[in-house]
Design a protein around this motif. Structure first.
Motif, PDB file in Angstrom:
ATOM      1  N   ASP A  90      40.252  36.968  45.929  1.00 30.97           N
ATOM      2  CA  ASP A  90      41.070  37.818  45.052  1.00 30.97           C
ATOM      3  C   ASP A  90      40.199  38.807  44.289  1.00 30.97           C
ATOM      4  OD1 ASP A  90      43.485  36.696  45.769  1.00 30.97           O
ATOM      5  OD2 ASP A  90      43.389  35.148  44.219  1.00 30.97           O
ATOM      6  N   ARG A  93      39.426  41.647  46.479  1.00 30.72           N
ATOM      7  CA  ARG A  93      40.582  42.523  46.675  1.00 30.72           C
ATOM      8  C   ARG A  93      40.738  43.498  45.515  1.00 30.72           C
ATOM      9  NH1 ARG A  93      45.180  40.406  46.316  1.00 30.72           N
ATOM     10  NH2 ARG A  93      46.324  41.795  47.711  1.00 30.72           N
ATOM     11  N   GLY A 259      48.045  36.964  47.572  1.00 32.96           N
ATOM     12  CA  GLY A 259      48.527  37.179  46.217  1.00 32.96           C
ATOM     13  C   GLY A 259      49.751  38.056  46.141  1.00 32.96           C
TER      14      GLY A 259
END
Length: 260
Positions: A90, A93, A259
């Motif tokens: 995450d 990202r 996510g």
């Protein structure tokens, strides 16, 4: 494309740095296939018969090269799922980087690791009497096909790691990998299996790579008159290309959807 390659190389260096700081993990990964070679070559090899005759260890080594590439899927899955579970993925990202860099960087690092493992296995094979009888050019092609199989399975491992995102699911992946690995011609001839099971083993992508490697190395093979047996090199190219074509875009999509 230039930035995607640069970002991918940054991720590759990050993974290589982790291995440099934790060499025990790499050593364990290198010793495991060596132990398998010694176990099958010396403990069980005396009871193995090679179709058409020949030394079992020469039959075994190309199969072990391919089998080790399949077992590498577990390593890829464990690393990718651990990063996803810890929030590292995450974090990537959220950075201004190419969305493909995380998966391509991971793939490059694992492919380098697999090349090192293959080099160690080749050395082990030479030590136990295995030889590439058909010349260096054909041997290089055989090594290329083995690494092509690993490259294809990288994307399957990355996709599974991103989709599952749970390192504890490694046992489930092992339950998938080990039967597929042993249901092949890597260690024994499919002719020794029941007819229907032998047919499945013949069409296993691992069998295609193992059979093609034996042919190119000039080692004893299991023969057979089926289409899969007669066109092993063709299948050893076609199967990895098909697996890559399916799971590479799925891996990129899975990363982009995390996510979401």
């Amino acid at each position: 494309m230039r930035w995607a390659v640069a970002d991918g190389w940054t991720i590759t260096r990050r993974d290589l740095a982790h291995w440099a700081n934790q060499p025990g993990q790499i050593l364990a990964g290198l010793l495991f296939p060596v132990m398998i070679v010694l176990m099958f070559g010396y403990l069980f090899g005396g009871g193995m018969t090679v179709p058409g005759g020949g030394d079992y260890r020469e039959f075994l080594m190309p199969g072990m090269f391919a089998l080790t590439m399949v077992f590498g899927l577990e390593t890829t899955f464990a690393a990718v799922s651990a990063d996803a579970a810890r929030g590292v993925t995450d974090r990537f990202r959220s950075l201004p980087m190419a969305s493909s860099a995380v998966v391509t960087g991971r793939a490059a690092a694992d492919l380098l690791n697999s090349a090192l493992t293959l080099a160690v296995l080749v050395g082990c094979g030479l030590a136990v009497g295995w030889r590439a009888e058909a010349g260096p050019g054909r041997a290089a092609l055989a090594v290329g096909l083995v690494l092509l199989l690993r490259f294809a399975l990288l994307w399957l491992g990355i996709w599974l790691g991103l989709v599952v995102g749970n390192p504890e699911a490694l046992v489930a992946v092992q339950i998938l990998v080990w039967p597929v690995g042993f249901l092949s011609s890597a260690l024994v001839s499919p002719a020794t299996m029941p007819g229907w099971l032998g047919a499945i083993a013949e069409w296993n992508p691992l069998s295609a790579t193992a059979a093609a490697a034996r042919e190119l190395f000039g080692n004893p093979g299991w023969g057979g008159d089926s289409w899969a047996a007669q066109h092993a090199v063709t299948l050893a190219v076609a199967w990895p290309l098909l697996i890559t074509a399916v799971f590479f875009p799925l891996s990129i999509r899975a990363f982009r959807r995390l996510g979401g």
